[in-house]
Design an enzyme around this catalytic site. Structure first.
Site, PDB file in Angstrom:
ATOM      1  N   ARG A 145       6.921   0.064  13.716  1.00 23.41           N
ATOM      2  CA  ARG A 145       7.314  -0.626  12.329  1.00 23.41           C
ATOM      3  C   ARG A 145       8.560  -1.477  12.752  1.00 23.41           C
ATOM      4  O   ARG A 145       9.110  -2.044  11.977  1.00 23.41           O
ATOM      5  CB  ARG A 145       7.823   0.390  11.546  1.00 23.41           C
ATOM      6  CG  ARG A 145       6.834   1.224  11.133  1.00 23.41           C
ATOM      7  CD  ARG A 145       6.947   2.057   9.804  1.00 23.41           C
ATOM      8  NE  ARG A 145       6.446   3.428   9.718  1.00 23.41           N
ATOM      9  CZ  ARG A 145       5.496   3.725   9.121  1.00 23.41           C
ATOM     10  NH1 ARG A 145       5.035   2.893   8.225  1.00 23.41           N
ATOM     11  NH2 ARG A 145       4.802   4.792   9.004  1.00 23.41           N
ATOM     12  N   ASN A 198       7.822  -5.916  -1.178  1.00 18.83           N
ATOM     13  CA  ASN A 198       7.680  -4.831  -0.224  1.00 18.83           C
ATOM     14  C   ASN A 198       6.435  -4.696   0.282  1.00 18.83           C
ATOM     15  O   ASN A 198       5.433  -4.107  -0.291  1.00 18.83           O
ATOM     16  CB  ASN A 198       8.222  -3.742  -0.942  1.00 18.83           C
ATOM     17  CG  ASN A 198       8.294  -2.464  -0.104  1.00 18.83           C
ATOM     18  OD1 ASN A 198       7.665  -2.420   1.379  1.00 18.83           O
ATOM     19  ND2 ASN A 198       8.584  -1.300  -0.515  1.00 18.83           N
ATOM     20  N   ASP A 250       0.252 -15.571   6.266  1.00 20.51           N
ATOM     21  CA  ASP A 250      -0.219 -16.943   5.749  1.00 20.51           C
ATOM     22  C   ASP A 250      -0.160 -17.168   4.324  1.00 20.51           C
ATOM     23  O   ASP A 250       0.045 -18.510   4.059  1.00 20.51           O
ATOM     24  CB  ASP A 250      -1.706 -16.974   6.518  1.00 20.51           C
ATOM     25  CG  ASP A 250      -1.617 -17.117   7.982  1.00 20.51           C
ATOM     26  OD1 ASP A 250      -0.603 -17.115   8.589  1.00 20.51           O
ATOM     27  OD2 ASP A 250      -2.680 -17.143   8.514  1.00 20.51           O
ATOM     28  N   ALA A 295       3.289  -1.029   4.697  1.00 21.23           N
ATOM     29  CA  ALA A 295       2.413  -1.244   6.004  1.00 21.23           C
ATOM     30  C   ALA A 295       2.197  -2.361   6.409  1.00 21.23           C
ATOM     31  O   ALA A 295       1.900  -2.749   7.652  1.00 21.23           O
ATOM     32  CB  ALA A 295       1.385  -0.139   6.061  1.00 21.23           C
ATOM     33  N   HIS A 336      12.558  -3.090   1.712  1.00 18.75           N
ATOM     34  CA  HIS A 336      11.988  -2.186   2.179  1.00 18.75           C
ATOM     35  C   HIS A 336      12.637  -0.772   1.567  1.00 18.75           C
ATOM     36  O   HIS A 336      14.156  -0.995   1.485  1.00 18.75           O
ATOM     37  CB  HIS A 336      12.071  -2.000   3.755  1.00 18.75           C
ATOM     38  CG  HIS A 336      11.265  -2.848   4.227  1.00 18.75           C
ATOM     39  ND1 HIS A 336       9.882  -2.824   4.222  1.00 18.75           N
ATOM     40  CD2 HIS A 336      11.491  -4.228   4.857  1.00 18.75           C
ATOM     41  CE1 HIS A 336       9.295  -3.969   5.004  1.00 18.75           C
ATOM     42  NE2 HIS A 336      10.261  -4.851   5.088  1.00 18.75           N
ATOM     43  N   LEU A 337      12.295   0.241   1.289  1.00 23.33           N
ATOM     44  CA  LEU A 337      13.084   1.342   0.561  1.00 23.33           C
ATOM     45  C   LEU A 337      13.812   1.915   1.912  1.00 23.33           C
ATOM     46  O   LEU A 337      15.038   2.199   1.828  1.00 23.33           O
ATOM     47  CB  LEU A 337      12.131   2.458   0.257  1.00 23.33           C
ATOM     48  CG  LEU A 337      11.465   1.783  -0.989  1.00 23.33           C
ATOM     49  CD1 LEU A 337      10.192   2.903  -1.493  1.00 23.33           C
ATOM     50  CD2 LEU A 337      12.410   2.221  -2.283  1.00 23.33           C
ATOM     51  N   HIS A 394       3.632  -4.743   9.363  1.00 23.96           N
ATOM     52  CA  HIS A 394       3.679  -4.691  10.490  1.00 23.96           C
ATOM     53  C   HIS A 394       2.110  -5.311  11.104  1.00 23.96           C
ATOM     54  O   HIS A 394       2.142  -5.324  12.153  1.00 23.96           O
ATOM     55  CB  HIS A 394       3.938  -3.381  11.169  1.00 23.96           C
ATOM     56  CG  HIS A 394       5.090  -2.846  10.341  1.00 23.96           C
ATOM     57  ND1 HIS A 394       6.437  -3.461  10.285  1.00 23.96           N
ATOM     58  CD2 HIS A 394       5.148  -1.714   9.287  1.00 23.96           C
ATOM     59  CE1 HIS A 394       7.275  -2.578   9.340  1.00 23.96           C
ATOM     60  NE2 HIS A 394       6.545  -1.822   8.773  1.00 23.96           N
ATOM     61  N   TYR A 401      11.572   8.711   1.209  1.00 24.83           N
ATOM     62  CA  TYR A 401      11.533   7.726   0.029  1.00 24.83           C
ATOM     63  C   TYR A 401      12.160   8.212  -1.248  1.00 24.83           C
ATOM     64  O   TYR A 401      12.133   7.319  -2.149  1.00 24.83           O
ATOM     65  CB  TYR A 401       9.992   7.352  -0.190  1.00 24.83           C
ATOM     66  CG  TYR A 401       9.618   6.795   0.930  1.00 24.83           C
ATOM     67  CD1 TYR A 401       9.721   5.500   1.361  1.00 24.83           C
ATOM     68  CD2 TYR A 401       8.602   7.558   1.702  1.00 24.83           C
ATOM     69  CE1 TYR A 401       9.162   4.955   2.529  1.00 24.83           C
ATOM     70  CE2 TYR A 401       8.018   7.054   2.722  1.00 24.83           C
ATOM     71  CZ  TYR A 401       8.066   5.704   2.954  1.00 24.83           C
ATOM     72  OH  TYR A 401       7.610   5.111   4.310  1.00 24.83           O
ATOM     73  N   GLU A 442      12.109  -9.988   0.973  1.00 25.51           N
ATOM     74  CA  GLU A 442      11.458  -9.177   1.525  1.00 25.51           C
ATOM     75  C   GLU A 442      12.386  -7.618   1.468  1.00 25.51           C
ATOM     76  O   GLU A 442      13.512  -7.784   2.080  1.00 25.51           O
ATOM     77  CB  GLU A 442      10.806  -9.383   3.046  1.00 25.51           C
ATOM     78  CG  GLU A 442      10.195  -7.940   3.442  1.00 25.51           C
ATOM     79  CD  GLU A 442       9.378  -8.250   4.919  1.00 25.51           C
ATOM     80  OE1 GLU A 442       8.985  -9.154   5.249  1.00 25.51           O
ATOM     81  OE2 GLU A 442       9.614  -7.192   5.765  1.00 25.51           O
ATOM     82  N   ARG A 498       4.956  11.633  -2.489  1.00 17.90           N
ATOM     83  CA  ARG A 498       4.817  11.796  -0.932  1.00 17.90           C
ATOM     84  C   ARG A 498       6.074  11.693  -0.306  1.00 17.90           C
ATOM     85  O   ARG A 498       7.055  10.785  -0.654  1.00 17.90           O
ATOM     86  CB  ARG A 498       3.889  10.637  -0.351  1.00 17.90           C
ATOM     87  CG  ARG A 498       4.469   9.310  -0.569  1.00 17.90           C
ATOM     88  CD  ARG A 498       3.876   8.549   0.730  1.00 17.90           C
ATOM     89  NE  ARG A 498       4.411   7.069   0.647  1.00 17.90           N
ATOM     90  CZ  ARG A 498       4.671   6.239   1.560  1.00 17.90           C
ATOM     91  NH1 ARG A 498       3.851   6.519   2.775  1.00 17.90           N
ATOM     92  NH2 ARG A 498       4.872   4.873   1.351  1.00 17.90           N
ATOM     93  N   PRO A 524       0.947  -1.245   0.036  1.00 19.11           N
ATOM     94  CA  PRO A 524       0.096  -0.153   0.106  1.00 19.11           C
ATOM     95  C   PRO A 524       0.768   1.257   0.008  1.00 19.11           C
ATOM     96  O   PRO A 524       1.825   1.293   0.506  1.00 19.11           O
ATOM     97  CB  PRO A 524      -1.003  -0.094   1.525  1.00 19.11           C
ATOM     98  CG  PRO A 524      -0.132  -1.115   2.308  1.00 19.11           C
ATOM     99  CD  PRO A 524       0.417  -2.016   1.190  1.00 19.11           C
ATOM    100  N   ASN A 525       0.355   2.345  -0.552  1.00 19.55           N
ATOM    101  CA  ASN A 525       0.919   3.616  -0.832  1.00 19.55           C
ATOM    102  C   ASN A 525       2.324   3.832  -1.357  1.00 19.55           C
ATOM    103  O   ASN A 525       2.553   4.682  -1.898  1.00 19.55           O
ATOM    104  CB  ASN A 525       1.300   4.167   0.528  1.00 19.55           C
ATOM    105  CG  ASN A 525      -0.128   4.384   1.387  1.00 19.55           C
ATOM    106  OD1 ASN A 525      -0.954   5.142   0.719  1.00 19.55           O
ATOM    107  ND2 ASN A 525      -0.185   3.794   2.483  1.00 19.55           N
ATOM    108  N   ARG A 583      12.975   3.747  12.150  1.00 18.06           N
ATOM    109  CA  ARG A 583      11.556   4.220  11.884  1.00 18.06           C
ATOM    110  C   ARG A 583      10.717   4.031  13.323  1.00 18.06           C
ATOM    111  O   ARG A 583      11.252   3.728  14.351  1.00 18.06           O
ATOM    112  CB  ARG A 583      10.541   3.907  10.732  1.00 18.06           C
ATOM    113  CG  ARG A 583      11.654   4.347   9.510  1.00 18.06           C
ATOM    114  CD  ARG A 583      11.222   4.203   8.456  1.00 18.06           C
ATOM    115  NE  ARG A 583       9.744   5.140   8.309  1.00 18.06           N
ATOM    116  CZ  ARG A 583       8.822   5.047   7.557  1.00 18.06           C
ATOM    117  NH1 ARG A 583       8.806   4.122   6.660  1.00 18.06           N
ATOM    118  NH2 ARG A 583       7.946   6.026   7.579  1.00 18.06           N
TER     119      ARG A 583
END
Lengths: 145, 145, 145, 145, 145, 145, 145, 145, 145, 145, 145, 145
Positions: H111, H74, H87, H77, H100-101, H80, H23, H98, H18, H10-11, H107
């Protein structure tokens, strides 16, 4: 004649007017009257004070030193928040009995912690006005030894 | 004549023999004798039992229902660990007063949690033998209303 | 014919007499009678025992080994406090079903922890007497495979 | 004829394909087929839906109001994370039974918290497909009273 | 000749029959036999008891006072849950050695807390039957000073 | 004319139908109608949307960027669980006002944590429909500076 | 004409002089002036007091009973520490609105706990002076029903 | 030719628009373009998808089974909060990386918990766009063995 | 002849000079001498080293691999803080016995956590010098099987 | 000549009379006399105040702004409970030094948290009267730069 | 030519000899050889050091300042316990990449806390030897900008 | 002439080179020079050492016994992690003063715990170089009594 100080903490001046289902409808003056009579019947002078102010209660406790033979205190809300009152209680060397109108174990989580109880000789909680009368009895027993 | 049951939890049979600095040197039989005399003086029959067994105490509490008018209990170690005793106390509908010889607020962290206290009418803690006498007084006051 | 043991923990002998709003007004004997009938109808022998004593329950569980084909247990208060019962359950190798009359997720914080549930095959909670009947069904299903 | 809705949460569409050692190798269609047959045999209409989307499950629950007489739900992962599903369950007034294929007490710490269980009538956990059949039985028992 | 009491807590009567991978396949009678022989070889009388009941263990510990010179105890499950046993251990004034068959640091979180260990002279954990033999040695060393 | 978006989170479409004692019996359409009238009276265009889906709400928030001058949001259940909505709120640069119908401080423990509130300009909680009207006022005040 | 009491807690007398980046540079007198004008415009008498003393605030709250129709309070630091103020608020039966200048969710961990908010009708937080104006609006709405 | 799926949570569709300081100002399309070129250069087909919906991501992951040889994700949100995505990841048997930027250790507290990371082969966090390129390299290394 | 390494952690070189009430007044050299004699009497070579440096202890443990048949270690302060020593202990495959002079259960809260104990075969704590002798016995028993 | 305010919190007026083993037998007047002499010797005016009231201390701190060049404060019990004093300290822009007679790290758990210390320039704790003298030195050093 | 320092923490000198199932059977020398070759191929000088000593690692990190252009570090056990290494990393101003052979999210609870990761640019965890190669790539990317 | 040892913990050798905004730009040699001059001026010999190694600091502290009359120590990072240094400090019987350059109450959560402070006479924190000078003063005051 030996003297016992009874101290009432914040909001106890509202007894009989607030949350009647929790605290009953007896007023503080009536409690004090009963306590004094009880004292007279047993040969003790009982004085009673109330304050909403933590600082005033600290000062009253300090002054009890030398003037009274025992202290019965219902610290009310300050039971759970006031290290200052705890420290004042530690600074006097007369027997201290802590009393509560309601059973604090039946109340909110934040009322489960007591800062003052470890300093008292003992605690009486949950018997309404009778908590005070039992508390004065306990104090008398301490100073009559 | 109304009847009050006094229940003593585990290790209280050792009173006067163990940790005398904490609990004093009075024996359990002497406490029971004082309680019975006190009862007689005030017009109540007082019976007293002790057990080291959680299950036996649960059964004793269950049997108090219908046979006694009030219960004064010092659950000792089980205060902090026994949900079974809590449930038994919840299952009877006579007034319950919880008493402790020592001031539990001055003791180990694990003795700060009380499973039984929220079920009792009130708690008296820290006055040695006098905790029992004050507890019986409180019980009498409850059943005399 | 295969045999199933149903064990009832502390205070369940008070069913129908205590906290009727929580547990209903059916008595334990009636539950046991229904269970036995249900067993007969499905070709199983069902025996039922109750104890207020943790130690007795431990011993009953130990003895189930070799004598019964499945165990349905409502550990009641001991669900949350007894590692001894957990260890006894671990020591037998027949299917175990844990049941509760009330929905333990709706109750006090200290009833949220279950020491016995991880040892059981499964748990059934919240359906009153029906929890037992569903529990016996589940046990039968396990031993009929 | 009364109607029961069975809701399957996220990833249950993968049953029989994933983690066969945990969940067995039965597929969701087969479970649904067994449930419908079971319903027919007992005189109830059973409908079943699955979704990976929390929002869709919320909407399905909302729509159950007025259309179904009982709800059997396996919220799967959302059991532990979705207050939205909890709120939806609170907003309908038909009996709710929560079921789980595995015994959640044997799984990760984060699966020990259940947000939905306090809203359900009861919970059945750990019996594989049989959890659903027992859950439907429990629901039928609720709406047949 | 000095006497040592060895107390075995709940489920230890199942040794050699349960969880053989954790506890080995030696039976309790064999351990007791080895301990007695060991005692004889070193000039001490060793008696051994087991109980599944917390209350019985409390009473056994109380009775050790005056009858035995040292106590070796494996409280098993009660290590982590019994304040009553802790209090009983505090009430006797002979050396106490706590032993465990398995290394409790390798086990479940809830077995990490020990209520009894702070009362013992020392703890020996993880060596199977040898934990008992080392424990008796440690006890002998205490009472031979 | 400036535009304000009002977003309603999960289950708010059930207003007036569920838990009337908590949320009142006003319906969402009526709230939206009042908000639009209020906007018109003060010279602002107010649009309102509701969704049960976290993902849809994230997308709606993203799209508010550039199209609206302020956002009034009642994230409902997602207040406490959705980092995705928090991140979406962080990604837009218009004033955000968070509103709640009920006083969340009076509700369950798990509703005490708010993931979205630290991103909002301010929070209004507990005044029923009036929370929305006050929220729109607060938003107008922000964009009228 | 109905009366509303606005109470300002500790350090709010320093507004406009301290931490201007957090609280803005408006002075308390100016806020009070705006509130009174606002009251007059809407047909209400608004009185405002400030104190740095917990005990004085307790007494002011007690006295509001019977003299005022609603209370708007910014308990400032006492929000997080004063059970005495919480108890005083519980003891009066007029609508209470809690307001905060800053968004307390954006501040230190110890400001996340609110002892007073569960007693208030609702909370408004984060809008600077406007928090007070919105708070008075909310209070008016409560007493105009 | 082997295929790798890159999933954006998401996002991430807002990248470059943003919180540019956190980012960077690269857009998602540009990242996807770089990843595909990188794939082509190394002989792999790389497909990329983004969704704001937890349910859609669950479904995408489920469908990756059988269609792709590795997954680079990635979860943003949902890292977490989503047990459902965890699952789903557990239900497929291809290597998972996995990414992450930002460096999630720098953070917010909430998180710091990762529900998905224990299911992945490994994690790459903090290198901006390069996290994705390193993640694809790691995935290629896994499926080239 | 088989060899046993005895490792002493930080500050044990100060034995007999510091905190004599806690650790006794025996010096480390004397302990080592007793251990070596004990070894000789039982047909084992015992070597002993002490270091205040975590890194040196890690290296000593690593070197024990291949050179010694068992390790008896008193990690002292590092018991509670050193994952590096834990990892070193995990990397060797000879039996490890952890010993402590004092009963760590009677000491500060931060000494209750043991990072090394789960890696050891067993733990012996509280018997002063005798902890070492019992520890060597336990080690011998392990390597004599 | 620059001026320094020394503030003493609750119960410090009892110095020399209470808990002499913890705080020594020097009286507050003597400390103040020493501080003033010290100030004179170094060319600074030192004024000292004490109060048992949190509210009075807040007001004294507020008034220090503009009248004094530095503040040395021993908040005593309020160190651990008063956010109001913390906020007052934040509102003045003169250097603040926090002092304690005893080493607070050696005292009760609840005295480990300091609300005021993060606002002070630095803290001096444990040196009895000398804590004040060192504190004044530190304050002088700050304002002499 | 730019230089990169690779630091290996405690017990990494045992690679290939210990816990082969967790860390693989490659030796540290082989990893270092691969890294140096990789560096040469890309035009960078790579030096590698290992130490079991926290203090030595602190000193090595301090010396990297001015001598190296980037640091790739696997702090191993010290990741979770060493504030000293964290402080050393904070004191140098070259890019830092933290790498781990195993996926630390799959390991013990006490390995979930990382003291060093917040200081690094980014973290790569779980890819075995490849974690180092990816880490060097990430470092090169940082210093080639 | 009496002697005082000043010990500097890890990374303090980097003073003036690292994080100048936190620690200032004075170098350690300059601090030591000032301390020695200060000692000479007051009739004391001051020696100063620094180490990055916990083990070396333990040994230095042990050696201070008998050679020095007081110890002033800035344990830096080891304040929060080293039980070994705490134990070493407990083992010597000269006055100990703990100092910190920065105010540790203003720093990260993990720096709030101090393992060494309860062993020191007192603590001085937050005054930069002046913390050392005040610390030496405090030490002199201790040994001049």
């Amino acid at each position: 004649m030996k003297k016992i100080l009874v101290l009432h903490g914040p909001n106890l001046n509202m007894l009989g007017e607030r949350e009647v289902d929790v605290y009953g409808n007896i007023k503080l003056e009536e409690i004090n009257r009963q306590l004094k009579t009880f004292g007279q019947d047993h040969g003790f002078i009982i004085e009673a004070c109330q304050s909403n102010s933590e600082g005033d209660l600290v000062t009253m406790i300090q002054k009890a030193k030398g003037s009274f033979d025992a202290l019965v205190i219902n610290p009310a809300a300050f039971t759970h928040t006031s290290i200052a009152i705890r420290d004042a209680l530690s600074a006097i060397d007369i027997p201290i009995v802590e009393v509560h109108l309601s059973n604090i174990y039946q109340r909110e989580e934040f009322r489960q912690r007591s800062l003052t109880a470890p300093i008292a000789k003992g605690i009486i909680s949950g018997f309404g006005v009778n908590s005070y009368l039992l508390g004065v009895r306990a104090a008398i027993e301490q100073i009559s030894r």
